[in-house]
Motif scaffolding. Structure first.
Motif, short mmCIF file in Angstrom:
data_model
loop_
_atom_site.label_atom_id
_atom_site.label_comp_id
_atom_site.label_asym_id
_atom_site.label_seq_id
_atom_site.Cartn_x
_atom_site.Cartn_y
_atom_site.Cartn_z
N HIS A 38 0.91 -5.29 2.89
CA HIS A 38 1.31 -4.79 4.21
C HIS A 38 1.96 -5.92 5.02
O HIS A 38 3.02 -5.76 5.62
N ASP A 47 10.06 1.01 3.07
CA ASP A 47 9.00 2.02 2.91
C ASP A 47 7.66 1.29 2.73
O ASP A 47 7.42 0.68 1.70
N ASP A 48 6.81 1.38 3.75
CA ASP A 48 5.56 0.62 3.73
C ASP A 48 4.42 1.39 3.05
O ASP A 48 3.25 1.11 3.27
N THR A 49 4.78 2.36 2.21
CA THR A 49 3.71 3.11 1.54
C THR A 49 3.66 2.78 0.04
O THR A 49 2.83 3.29 -0.68
N TRP A 50 4.55 1.88 -0.41
CA TRP A 50 4.68 1.63 -1.85
C TRP A 50 3.38 1.16 -2.50
O TRP A 50 3.12 1.42 -3.65
N LYS A 71 0.33 2.03 -1.62
CA LYS A 71 -0.82 2.88 -1.29
C LYS A 71 -1.31 3.72 -2.48
O LYS A 71 -2.32 4.40 -2.38
N THR A 72 -0.57 3.67 -3.57
CA THR A 72 -1.08 4.34 -4.77
C THR A 72 -1.72 3.29 -5.66
O THR A 72 -1.08 2.31 -6.03
N SER A 97 -4.12 2.64 10.01
CA SER A 97 -2.66 2.66 9.73
C SER A 97 -2.39 2.25 8.28
O SER A 97 -1.46 2.74 7.66
N VAL A 98 -3.16 1.34 7.75
CA VAL A 98 -2.96 0.92 6.36
C VAL A 98 -3.65 1.91 5.41
O VAL A 98 -3.13 2.25 4.35
N SER A 138 -4.26 5.11 5.76
CA SER A 138 -3.81 6.50 5.65
C SER A 138 -2.84 6.65 4.47
O SER A 138 -1.93 5.86 4.29
N GLY A 139 -3.09 7.66 3.68
CA GLY A 139 -2.20 7.96 2.54
C GLY A 139 -2.61 7.26 1.24
O GLY A 139 -1.94 7.40 0.22
N ILE A 140 -3.71 6.50 1.27
CA ILE A 140 -4.14 5.82 0.04
C ILE A 140 -4.58 6.85 -1.00
O ILE A 140 -5.29 7.81 -0.68
#
Ligand code: ATP
Length: 467
Positions: free
Chosen positions: A375, A382-385, A387-388, A416-417, A419-421
């Motif tokens: 992070h 795209d800051d979700t890369w 999260k998987t 914020s970090v 969410s979406g994990i």
């Protein structure tokens, strides 16, 4: 239906074999149509071709231009690809993301136009490869066209006399695998997966990685292997889960590595985390718990079997202690064993290593730290890369592990970090990296963009891209 099929095949077989480029031929193609079949709706015709199968469908494309155009319908070839032993979703993922090699192509909005008829025929012609997943405990090997690895052996890190030079050990290791597979090294390319080692971003770690990589390539080229791809296990596990970016967590034999990967490349600058808990520790800890209960068993194999068959990870450790969790399992030749709280205490050492006397971070803490670094590094718009999280390794098959990890990560990270994990269970259990290598080896473009030939290795032109 059978008369229609016969008629199609007759049309194809009676077609005179004039030179494809001749002007007479071109004129005939331009005039031709589907003839008697013109009255049938296109969907029905595609269904007929589907029933004919890929070989005969390809033959009908020789009848005329109209048949050719009908046969090149993507829906038809997608359905043929869907009938292959690999899942269609994996084939599609590989052909859209991995066909140009590493670093992988990224398509922010549009997926490139693909011709599935050519993908099908190229995939049918790829030579395939010998795949060796050199784990830190076991090595799994097998032919890329097999459904799963066909054998296991000691891994090259521990192979032969560990006093002898790496080069000699590698040669002994590869020669043993080739002899067990009963193939000559010169007959096909090879994909070798290597556990994450020398993981720091320091100059000395880089030099050690380079040394190992060069030793693997040069040993295999000396054995006349035509093309070689040496790639890290963590990236392959991510591919097996149909991802090119994310955090690959491999619970290995001796240790666990947490590897951030962006577009197929290990982000060593962000930091690879390693914890000192692996499969061996879990087996050892269960053995201790069983000994404390005065349970007698003949071998460690029994303990390992009970671990694999009865153990799981509790969603809430303290709540689980208050439950009745007794269960039994019959180990052949040893009789029935009953375990209760040992069933979830064994896996708990991943989260509380001190229970087993190990001074290291818990798995959830190490992953959270890695996510924090990803992070903060702001590597991608795209800051979700990251999260998987893709789990791999036999131990990662423990039921309940993914759910517990997700829960712990949500507790540790700011919303914020967190969410979406998503934590993904190992798509192919202990063989996950082997299946990632299988995806690459069956690509329509293989071995081209993924492997080095001996000549390329000598010039080292693309060498650095492949690690
Ligand atoms: N379902 C299961 N539950 C718990 N443990 C399992 C399960 N299946 C396999 N294991 C354990 O996984 C271990 C082997 O894992 P794996 O094959 O991933 O090791 P490896 O490939 O040598 O390790 P590395 O990832 O370091 O290369 C064994 O200790 C085995 O008992």
């Amino acid at each position: 239906m059978s008369t229609i099929l016969r008629k199609i095949v007759e049309l194809a077989s009676n077609r005179p074999s004039s030179a494809p480029g001749s002007s007479r031929n071109r004129a005939r193609l331009a005039q031709s149509s589907l003839g008697a079949f013109e009255r049938l709706p296109e969907d029905v015709l595609v269904q007929i071709l589907r029933l004919l199968g890929p070989k005969d469908a390809m033959k009908t494309s020789l009848v005329c231009k109209s048949w050719k155009s009908l046969v090149s319908d993507d829906r038809l070839w997608i359905s043929f690809l869907q009938n292959q032993s690999q899942p269609w979703e994996s084939i599609f993922f590989a052909e859209t993301n991995l066909r140009f090699g590493c670093p992988v192509q990224t398509f922010s909005s549009e997926v490139p136009e693909l011709s599935f008829i050519s993908i099908y025929s190229q995939r049918a012609q790829v030579p395939g490869a010998l795949i060796i997943d050199g784990g830190s405990g076991y090595c799994k090997f097998g032919w890329s066209k097999y459904d799963c690895p066909s054998g296991r052996s000691a891994t090259f890190l521990e192979f032969g006399n560990i006093e002898s030079p790496m080069h000699a050990r590698l040669r002994h290791f590869f020669a043993t695998i080739y002899s067990r597979m009963q193939v000559r090294p010169s007959t096909q390319p090879i994909v070798v997966s290597i556990p994450i080692c020398h993981y720091d971003d320091t100059e000395s770690a880089k030099a050690s990685r380079r040394q190992l990589k060069e030793a693997i390539y040069s040993t295999l080229f000396e054995m006349n292997v035509p093309a070689v791809c040496a790639i890290n296990q963590a990236t392959l596990s991510l591919y097996a889960a149909r991802r090119t970016s994310g955090i690959s967590v491999n619970i290995g034999f001796q240790s666990t590595s947490i590897v951030p990967i962006l577009h197929g490349k290990v982000m060593r600058k962000v930091g690879v985390e390693v914890t000192g808990i692996g499969a061996l520790k879990l087996t050892g800890f269960l053995r201790e718990l069983m000994q404390q209960k005065n349970m007698s068993f003949e071998s460690l194999y029994t303990v390992r079997t009970l671990k694999e068959k009865l153990c799981y990870v509790a969603a809430d450790y303290n709540a689980e202690l208050r439950k009745n969790t007794e269960a039994s399992y019959e180990v052949s030749g040893e009789g029935s064993f009953i375990l209760s709280k040992e069933r979830f205490q064994t896996g708990e050492i991943l989260f509380q290593p001190r229970m087993a006397g190990v001074r290291t971070m818990g798995l959830h803490q190490a992953i959270a730290l890695c996510m924090d670094h990803c992070h903060a590094a702001e590597l991608n718009a795209d800051d979700t890369w990251f999260k998987t999280v893709v789990l791999s390794g036999g131990t990662a098959c423990l039921p309940g592990l993914a759910e517990r990890l997700e829960k712990e990560l949500h507790g540790l990270l700011p919303p914020s970090v967190a969410s979406g994990i998503r934590v993904v269970t190992p798509p192919y259990g202990a063989d996950t990296a082997w299946f990632g290598a299988k995806l690459i080896s069956n690509l329509s473009t293989f071995p081209g963009p993924w492997c080095l030939t001996k000549k390329q290795f000598r010039h080292k032109s693309r060498f650095n891209l492949l690690w």
